[in-house]
Design a protein around this motif. Structure first.
Motif, PDB file in Angstrom:
ATOM      1  N   MET A   1       0.833  -1.187   0.000  1.00  0.00           N
ATOM      2  CA  MET A   1       0.000   0.000   0.000  1.00  0.00           C
ATOM      3  C   MET A   1       0.878   1.250   0.000  1.00  0.00           C
ATOM      4  N   GLN A   2       0.658   2.118  -0.982  1.00  0.00           N
ATOM      5  CA  GLN A   2       1.451   3.330  -1.103  1.00  0.00           C
ATOM      6  C   GLN A   2       0.699   4.501  -0.489  1.00  0.00           C
ATOM      7  N   ALA A   3       1.411   5.320   0.257  1.00  0.00           N
ATOM      8  CA  ALA A   3       0.793   6.477   0.907  1.00  0.00           C
ATOM      9  C   ALA A   3       0.456   7.543  -0.130  1.00  0.00           C
ATOM     10  N   ASP A   4      -0.410   8.461   0.259  1.00  0.00           N
ATOM     11  CA  ASP A   4      -0.765   9.574  -0.611  1.00  0.00           C
ATOM     12  C   ASP A   4       0.455  10.466  -0.819  1.00  0.00           C
ATOM     13  N   PRO A   5       0.531  11.142  -1.972  1.00  0.00           N
ATOM     14  CA  PRO A   5       1.634  12.078  -2.200  1.00  0.00           C
ATOM     15  C   PRO A   5       1.634  13.190  -1.156  1.00  0.00           C
ATOM     16  N   VAL A   6       2.837  13.641  -0.803  1.00  0.00           N
ATOM     17  CA  VAL A   6       2.986  14.741   0.161  1.00  0.00           C
ATOM     18  C   VAL A   6       3.508  15.946  -0.613  1.00  0.00           C
ATOM     19  N   LEU A   7       2.717  17.010  -0.656  1.00  0.00           N
ATOM     20  CA  LEU A   7       3.095  18.218  -1.380  1.00  0.00           C
ATOM     21  C   LEU A   7       4.195  18.966  -0.617  1.00  0.00           C
ATOM     22  N   ILE A   8       5.260  19.282  -1.318  1.00  0.00           N
ATOM     23  CA  ILE A   8       6.345  20.081  -0.749  1.00  0.00           C
ATOM     24  C   ILE A   8       6.108  21.548  -1.101  1.00  0.00           C
ATOM     25  N   ARG A   9       5.897  21.819  -2.384  1.00  0.00           N
ATOM     26  CA  ARG A   9       5.544  23.165  -2.846  1.00  0.00           C
ATOM     27  C   ARG A   9       5.139  23.082  -4.314  1.00  0.00           C
ATOM     28  N   THR A  10       4.620  24.188  -4.803  1.00  0.00           N
ATOM     29  CA  THR A  10       4.302  24.317  -6.220  1.00  0.00           C
ATOM     30  C   THR A  10       5.291  25.320  -6.803  1.00  0.00           C
TER      31      THR A  10
ATOM     32  N   LEU B   1      17.926  13.605  -0.144  1.00  0.00           N
ATOM     33  CA  LEU B   1      18.261  15.026  -0.112  1.00  0.00           C
ATOM     34  C   LEU B   1      19.761  15.192   0.084  1.00  0.00           C
ATOM     35  N   VAL B   2      20.321  16.206  -0.564  1.00  0.00           N
ATOM     36  CA  VAL B   2      21.735  16.529  -0.398  1.00  0.00           C
ATOM     37  C   VAL B   2      21.811  17.901   0.256  1.00  0.00           C
ATOM     38  N   VAL B   3      22.580  17.992   1.319  1.00  0.00           N
ATOM     39  CA  VAL B   3      22.789  19.277   1.986  1.00  0.00           C
ATOM     40  C   VAL B   3      23.527  20.188   1.015  1.00  0.00           C
TER      41      VAL B   3
ATOM     42  N   GLY C   1      17.868  16.149  -6.360  1.00  0.00           N
ATOM     43  CA  GLY C   1      18.064  16.120  -7.808  1.00  0.00           C
ATOM     44  C   GLY C   1      18.402  17.522  -8.280  1.00  0.00           C
ATOM     45  N   ARG C   2      17.555  18.089  -9.117  1.00  0.00           N
ATOM     46  CA  ARG C   2      17.772  19.466  -9.589  1.00  0.00           C
ATOM     47  C   ARG C   2      16.867  20.473  -8.893  1.00  0.00           C
ATOM     48  N   LEU C   3      16.260  20.063  -7.777  1.00  0.00           N
ATOM     49  CA  LEU C   3      15.301  20.906  -7.071  1.00  0.00           C
ATOM     50  C   LEU C   3      15.897  21.479  -5.789  1.00  0.00           C
ATOM     51  N   PRO C   4      16.122  22.783  -5.734  1.00  0.00           N
ATOM     52  CA  PRO C   4      16.582  23.390  -4.485  1.00  0.00           C
ATOM     53  C   PRO C   4      15.422  23.507  -3.505  1.00  0.00           C
ATOM     54  N   LEU C   5      15.684  23.233  -2.232  1.00  0.00           N
ATOM     55  CA  LEU C   5      14.656  23.284  -1.203  1.00  0.00           C
ATOM     56  C   LEU C   5      15.137  24.127  -0.024  1.00  0.00           C
ATOM     57  N   THR C   6      14.196  24.836   0.589  1.00  0.00           N
ATOM     58  CA  THR C   6      14.504  25.572   1.821  1.00  0.00           C
ATOM     59  C   THR C   6      14.528  24.579   2.978  1.00  0.00           C
ATOM     60  N   LEU C   7      14.918  25.042   4.145  1.00  0.00           N
ATOM     61  CA  LEU C   7      14.975  24.167   5.312  1.00  0.00           C
ATOM     62  C   LEU C   7      13.596  23.600   5.638  1.00  0.00           C
ATOM     63  N   ALA C   8      12.566  24.440   5.599  1.00  0.00           N
ATOM     64  CA  ALA C   8      11.214  23.961   5.903  1.00  0.00           C
ATOM     65  C   ALA C   8      10.758  22.916   4.883  1.00  0.00           C
TER      66      ALA C   8
ATOM     67  N   ALA D   1      12.690  21.027   2.990  1.00  0.00           N
ATOM     68  CA  ALA D   1      13.514  19.829   3.162  1.00  0.00           C
ATOM     69  C   ALA D   1      13.049  19.005   4.355  1.00  0.00           C
ATOM     70  N   SER D   2      12.611  19.677   5.411  1.00  0.00           N
ATOM     71  CA  SER D   2      12.108  18.955   6.589  1.00  0.00           C
ATOM     72  C   SER D   2      10.858  18.156   6.254  1.00  0.00           C
ATOM     73  N   VAL D   3       9.941  18.759   5.506  1.00  0.00           N
ATOM     74  CA  VAL D   3       8.722  18.058   5.093  1.00  0.00           C
ATOM     75  C   VAL D   3       9.083  16.875   4.195  1.00  0.00           C
ATOM     76  N   ALA D   4       9.978  17.110   3.239  1.00  0.00           N
ATOM     77  CA  ALA D   4      10.388  16.050   2.322  1.00  0.00           C
ATOM     78  C   ALA D   4      11.079  14.907   3.063  1.00  0.00           C
ATOM     79  N   GLN D   5      11.985  15.242   3.967  1.00  0.00           N
ATOM     80  CA  GLN D   5      12.709  14.204   4.711  1.00  0.00           C
ATOM     81  C   GLN D   5      11.761  13.377   5.570  1.00  0.00           C
ATOM     82  N   ALA D   6      10.806  14.032   6.198  1.00  0.00           N
ATOM     83  CA  ALA D   6       9.833  13.306   7.019  1.00  0.00           C
ATOM     84  C   ALA D   6       8.998  12.358   6.159  1.00  0.00           C
ATOM     85  N   ALA D   7       8.573  12.819   4.992  1.00  0.00           N
ATOM     86  CA  ALA D   7       7.782  11.965   4.095  1.00  0.00           C
ATOM     87  C   ALA D   7       8.614  10.801   3.564  1.00  0.00           C
ATOM     88  N   LEU D   8       9.877  11.061   3.222  1.00  0.00           N
ATOM     89  CA  LEU D   8      10.762   9.978   2.768  1.00  0.00           C
ATOM     90  C   LEU D   8      10.975   8.959   3.879  1.00  0.00           C
ATOM     91  N   ARG D   9      11.162   9.458   5.087  1.00  0.00           N
ATOM     92  CA  ARG D   9      11.379   8.559   6.228  1.00  0.00           C
ATOM     93  C   ARG D   9      10.145   7.693   6.477  1.00  0.00           C
TER      94      ARG D   9
END
Length: 107
Positions: A1-10, A35-37, A59-66, A68-76
């Motif tokens: 079962m795959q979780a729903d997508p988690v929006l980081i930003r548009t 994610l790469v620091v 990848g080619r997407l720069p992320l702010t700290l906030a 990146a935190s959302v993305a890392q939590a969803a990946l985890r």
């Protein structure tokens, strides 16, 4: 079962950056699985000129700290779901061997 997508930003042009499963995706297409620091990225100076608040890159997407935190939590959350099947174990082993090979200089 795959979780729903988690929006980081548009993005400014309307594309969605989201975590789908264990991948960070742009408009539904996989960009990265980690994610790469920004301090460890080889093009950090060019990235920071364009996106001064970037702290991480997916990848080619720069992320702010906030972001990146959302993305890392969803990946985890996606990777914390343990699948004990033989196929899943083989895939995890394949990924570990590949990462080790890349670290040792094999491309």
């Amino acid at each position: 079962m795959q979780a729903d997508p988690v929006l980081i930003r548009t993005t400014h042009d309307g594309r969605r950056i989201e975590v789908i499963g264990a991948r960070i995706c742009l408009d539904g297409q996989p960009e990265a699985d980690e994610l790469v620091v920004i301090d460890e990225h080889p093009n950090r100076q060019a990235i920071l000129k364009v996106v001064p608040l970037a702290t991480h890159v997916a990848g080619r997407l720069p992320l702010t700290l906030a972001e990146a935190s959302v993305a890392q939590a969803a990946l985890r959350r996606a990777t914390d779901r343990f699948d004990g099947s033989a196929q899943a174990a083989r895939e995890r082993l394949r990924q570990v061997v590949w990462r080790k090979s890349v670290t040792d200089g094999v491309e």
